[in-house]
Structures are given as structure tokens and as C-alpha cells.
Design an enzyme around this catalytic site. Structure first.
Site, PDB file in Angstrom:
ATOM      1  N   HIS A 154      35.501  42.477  31.635  1.00 50.44           N
ATOM      2  CA  HIS A 154      34.854  43.434  32.538  1.00 50.44           C
ATOM      3  C   HIS A 154      34.356  42.765  33.823  1.00 50.44           C
ATOM      4  O   HIS A 154      33.397  43.238  34.442  1.00 50.44           O
ATOM      5  CB  HIS A 154      33.681  44.149  31.844  1.00 50.44           C
ATOM      6  CG  HIS A 154      34.034  44.757  30.530  1.00 50.44           C
ATOM      7  ND1 HIS A 154      34.686  45.958  30.403  1.00 50.44           N
ATOM      8  CD2 HIS A 154      33.853  44.295  29.260  1.00 50.44           C
ATOM      9  CE1 HIS A 154      34.877  46.239  29.122  1.00 50.44           C
ATOM     10  NE2 HIS A 154      34.388  45.238  28.411  1.00 50.44           N
ATOM     11  N   SER A 275      40.544  33.992  61.304  1.00 47.28           N
ATOM     12  CA  SER A 275      40.221  35.257  61.950  1.00 47.28           C
ATOM     13  C   SER A 275      40.332  35.101  63.458  1.00 47.28           C
ATOM     14  O   SER A 275      39.997  34.047  64.006  1.00 47.28           O
ATOM     15  CB  SER A 275      38.795  35.680  61.578  1.00 47.28           C
ATOM     16  OG  SER A 275      38.337  36.711  62.433  1.00 47.28           O
ATOM     17  N   LYS A 281      36.033  31.873  59.472  1.00 48.53           N
ATOM     18  CA  LYS A 281      36.765  32.477  58.371  1.00 48.53           C
ATOM     19  C   LYS A 281      37.955  31.633  57.916  1.00 48.53           C
ATOM     20  O   LYS A 281      38.669  31.052  58.709  1.00 48.53           O
ATOM     21  CB  LYS A 281      37.289  33.869  58.752  1.00 48.53           C
ATOM     22  CG  LYS A 281      36.208  34.916  58.931  1.00 48.53           C
ATOM     23  CD  LYS A 281      35.465  35.223  57.664  1.00 48.53           C
ATOM     24  CE  LYS A 281      36.334  35.860  56.603  1.00 48.53           C
ATOM     25  NZ  LYS A 281      36.861  37.194  57.002  1.00 48.53           N
ATOM     26  N   ASN A 283      40.867  32.772  55.295  1.00 45.58           N
ATOM     27  CA  ASN A 283      41.266  33.959  54.550  1.00 45.58           C
ATOM     28  C   ASN A 283      42.423  33.691  53.580  1.00 45.58           C
ATOM     29  O   ASN A 283      43.342  32.942  53.911  1.00 45.58           O
ATOM     30  CB  ASN A 283      41.697  35.061  55.520  1.00 45.58           C
ATOM     31  CG  ASN A 283      40.558  35.526  56.412  1.00 45.58           C
ATOM     32  OD1 ASN A 283      39.401  35.512  56.006  1.00 45.58           O
ATOM     33  ND2 ASN A 283      40.876  35.925  57.627  1.00 45.58           N
ATOM     34  N   GLU A 288      46.825  37.904  49.156  1.00 48.50           N
ATOM     35  CA  GLU A 288      46.651  39.319  49.469  1.00 48.50           C
ATOM     36  C   GLU A 288      47.997  39.986  49.774  1.00 48.50           C
ATOM     37  O   GLU A 288      48.241  41.133  49.378  1.00 48.50           O
ATOM     38  CB  GLU A 288      45.703  39.477  50.657  1.00 48.50           C
ATOM     39  CG  GLU A 288      44.262  39.155  50.312  1.00 48.50           C
ATOM     40  CD  GLU A 288      43.338  39.141  51.517  1.00 48.50           C
ATOM     41  OE1 GLU A 288      42.126  39.002  51.326  1.00 48.50           O
ATOM     42  OE2 GLU A 288      43.835  39.258  52.661  1.00 48.50           O
TER      43      GLU A 288
END
Length: 457
Positions: A154, A275, A281, A283, A288
Site C-alpha cells: 500500500h 528544467s 532540478k 528530472n 517517465e
């Protein structure tokens, strides 16, 4: 001129021709088409349906066409599809003998054969790419046998686990994927050539001979089914969808574990992006993207299932719609597996952070309950006692390892001093020594099993 133009009094309208054509995408089948045509011509010559000399002339001409396509000397254009392009180019080169290539076959069994040859090779490539991914996971597991990390249910910390067990879990997923592609290759290795348009042919062909030339294990047993079957395409897309599902889960873990909130892993700079506005940043764009492309592959699976669901026997032009989804799925699958294999090799594990995190959240509570159950306390009572201990820790802002023996015995006099060792993070992870469990020994044995099973492919 179209291969079928003789029956028509007027040429096809340009907009209809543009809509109908498939050369722009089915040209990827050129090698499969020429390979199957060479086998077919060889069989025609063997069976004296055409003369052996004509058969040899066709084979020589097809090999020349193939060489020119692969060298870039011949551009595939100005034809309805790859089949008419190859035949048209052959006729240009060798004349009337080339017009005999299509004897005893149809484009229906021709394209069905070409697709099987292409998908068969694609299955082999998929297996090899997935083997490399599993090998990388095995290497990461071997290097991580001494490390402990949190196990989650969970998305909440559940129990400490050996880090190798984590990588082994994904190896098991991808091993199943390998097995599915290998099974598909075996199941689909049946030759439809010789089924002609739908009813077979009256020529005295030798299908078994052609099948042997093309390394098919068997010939199709029903010509209606053979020309209209695209189950193998749907199955490939399903297999690819499951690979993408498993990759997507791994991507989700990677995105979470490399975040500042978790900090378990680091993605190297060469596999990260930044970014355009926020200089700080770093990333996880690659995971993704892989996660995002999963939906694309799912869409292609639904596309082929929808295409075949209402087709009357036998061949229908709808089946031309099997190719673009397949080719895009293949490209997407191969690129995602390849990039993730490369990324996985470079990810750095923050061992201390994982270990410290594994001990948080009362993650060794089950070990306390098991401690009591092993000493005769019914497990349900042991569960309740441990729950009260956790509540006590929350109220007193303590952890299970920080409790004294007296605090344990306040809940049950079954506790002895060895409970203080049983609730440590490493003891918890190493204590679950059942087959497939989280202990170092179990993880090492599982890793050896994965490597053994991988070898059979």
C-alpha cells in the site's frame, strides 16, 4: 500498373490510391517478402510448375533486388505495397520469367507468410533484449546481497527486505515475459503459404518443402484460417503490453526511490534531464517516458483486438491495419527495454539511507508477533500484544528496537532478552529464510535459480 488492373476499365483515383496504399509502412517487410518469394520460386521449380531455369532466374533476380534495397541503391516507392513493389522490380529486371513468381499463391497467403517471418524474428529480438535486462537485474541483485531496504505494501513501509530480493522480483516478471515470447515463437511457426487466396491451389505444390526452406515447423491445416489469422500479432502485442506493464512498475519505483523524499537511489547525470526555468532540478524523464509509452502499447493491443473481432472469413482488407500498430509496438518495446537496461546499470544505491529507512515505521512488528507465536502464544493473541506495543511506542515516541526488556515484558512475560535482537532491521530481513523469502541466503538461492532458468533461452 496494379497487379489486379486487368479487370478495370479506368485507373484508380489518386485519393483512393493514396488511401489504399501500404508501401509507406509495410516496406519494413521487404526482407521477409523476398525470402518467402525465393523459397516459393524454388519450390515451383522443384515441382516443375515453372522450369528450373526460370526458378533460378527468379531467385537470382530477387537476390539482386534485396542487395540493392539494403545498399540503398533501390528506393522503395511508386507501388501499392511491398509485394507489388518487389514483383514489379523483378519483372523490370528479368522480364516474363518474373511474371511467373506469383503462380500458385495470392497476396493473401503471401502477406500472412511475410508477417509470420517478420514477427518470428521480432520474437527472437525481444527475447534477447529481455535476457540482457534480466542479466543486468541479476548483476544488480548479486551486488546488493548484503544490503537491506524497505519492503512496501500500500506504498507504506511493511517489512525490511534484502535488496537483492527486490531486483529478483523484477527478474521473475521479465522471465515470464521471455517465456511468453519464446512460446509465441513456437506456436506461430506455422506456414500459411500455399493457402492462396483462401481455398488453396490446384497446382501440385510441395508445401512441406517450402516450409523447410523457411524453417517453419509445420504448415497450416486450413486455408481459410491461414490467410485470415492474426492471432500471433495480437499475442505479440499482448506480450509487449505485459513487458511494458512490468517496465512501468519499475519506472514508478525508480521515480519514487530517486526523489528527495525517498533518496534510496540516484540516477546518473547522463541519464537525467533538467528544467528550463528551475536550475536545481534533476528530472527522471527517461523512466517517465517509458511509463508514458506503456499506454501507447496498450492502445495498439486494443486496436488489433478491435480489428479482428468482427471479420467474416476469410481475408478482409481490415487486416492491413495489423502492421502499423505492430511496427510501432516493436519500436517502442525495443527502445524502452534497451534504455532501461542501460539506465539500470548506472543507478547508484544509497545503501545507508535504504537501511535506515527500512527500520522506520515499526517495520519489525511482525517479527515481534512471530517471536511470541514461536513460543506458544496463539498468533492472533500475539498480533494483539504487538499492536499494543506499537501503540505504546507511538505514544512514547519510541521505536521497537529502543524499548527495554521491561517494557516488552509489561505487555507479555513471554518476552526474553533475545527479543531485543529479533527486532533489529537486519535480523528481520535475514530471518525470513523460506524459499523465495527476503533473507540473504534465500535471495542468493533465488538469484542462482534465475540465472539457471535464463540459460535455457
Amino acid at each position: 500498373m496494379k497487379l489486379w488492373q486487368g479487370r478495370f476499365a479506368a485507373p484508380m483515383a489518386k485519393d483512393a490510391d493514396d488511401f489504399n496504399q501500404s508501401l509507406s509502412f509495410d516496406q519494413k517487410l521487404y526482407r521477409a517478402d523476398i525470402t518467402a518469394s525465393i523459397a516459393h520460386a524454388t519450390m515451383l521449380g522443384k515441382c516443375n510448375i515453372i522450369t528450373p531455369a526460370e526458378a533460378q532466374e527468379i531467385v537470382t533476380g530477387l537476390n539482386a533486388v534485396l542487395a540493392d534495397i539494403e545498399s540503398g541503391a533501390l528506393v522503395m516507392e511508386h507501388a501499392e505495397d511491398i509485394h507489388s513493389f518487389v514483383e514489379g522490380e523483378l519483372v523490370k529486371r528479368i522480364g516474363d520469367a518474373g511474371k511467373k513468381l506469383h503462380t500458385a499463391r495470392s497476396r493473401n497467403d503471401q502477406v500472412a507468410t511475410d508477417m509470420r517471418l517478420y514477427v518470428r524474428e521480432s520474437c527472437d529480438k525481444a527475447v534477447n533484449l529481455l535476457k540482457a535486462l534480466v542479466q543486468t537485474l541479476c548483476d544488480r541483485a548479486h551486488a546488493a546481497l548484503g544490503y537491506v531496504m524497505p519492503g512496501f505494501t500500500h506504498l507504506r513501509k511493511a517489512q525490511p527486505i534484502n535488496c537483492a530480493q527486490y531486483f529478483n522480483a523484477y527478474s521473475e516478471m521479465f522471465l515470464r515475459d521471455i517465456d511468453r515470447f519464446a512460446a509465441l515463437r513456437t506456436r506461430m511457426n506455422v506456414m500459411p503459404l500455399g493457402s492462396a487466396a483462401l481455398a488453396g491451389t490446384s497446382y501440385p505444390i510441395d508445401r512441406e518443402f517450402t516450409a523447410s526452406l523457411l524453417a517453419f515447423d509445420a504448415i497450416s491445416q486450413n486455408s481459410l484460417d491461414a490467410v485470415s489469422d492474426r492471432d500471433f500479432v495480437a499475442e505479440y502485442l499482448f506480450n509487449a503490453s505485459l513487458v511494458m506493464a512490468h517496465l512501468s512498475r519499475l519506472c514508478e519505483d525508480t521515480i519514487l526511490y530517486t526523489s528527495e523524499e525517498f533518496g534510496y537511489w540516484n540516477i546518473p547525470d547522463e541519464y537525467s534531464t533538467g528544467s528550463s526555468i528551475m536550475p536545481q532540478k534533476k528530472n527522471p524523464d527517461l523512466p517517465e517516458l517509458v511509463r508514458g509509452k506503456t499506454g501507447r502499447v496498450y492502445g495498439h493491443l486494443m486496436s488489433i483486438l478491435t480489428t479482428i473481432k468482427g471479420l467474416p472469413l476469410a481475408y478482409n482488407k481490415d487486416l492491413q491495419e495489423d502492421k502499423e500498430p505492430f511496427f510501432d509496438t516493436e519500436t517502442t518495446l525495443f527502445s524502452c527495454v534497451s534504455i532501461y537496461t542501460a539506465l539500470l546499470e548506472k543507478i547508484k544505491l544509497n545503501v545507508n539511507t535504504m537501511y535506515d529507512s527500512a527500520g522506520e515505521g515499526y517495520s519489525t512488528a511482525t517479527d515481534v508477533a512471530d517471536y511470541l507465536a514461536k513460543r506458544g502464544v496463539p498468533f492472533r493473541d500475539a498480533h494483539a500484544i504487538t499492536g499494543r506495543l506499537v501503540r505504546y511506542c507511538i505514544e512514547k515516541r519510541k521505536t521497537l528496537p529502543s524499548l527495554t526488556l521491561e517494557e516488552y515484558r509489561a505487555q507479555s512475560d513471554v518476552f526474553e532478552s533475545d527479543v531485543l535482537t529479533a527486532v533489529t532491521t537486519r535480523a528481520s530481513a535475514d530471518g525470513r529464510n523460506s524459499a523465495g523469502g527476503s533473507s540473504r541466503a534465500a535471495s542468493k538461492a533465488a538469484l542462482a535459480s534465475i540465472r539457471r532458468r535464463l540459460k535455457k533461452y
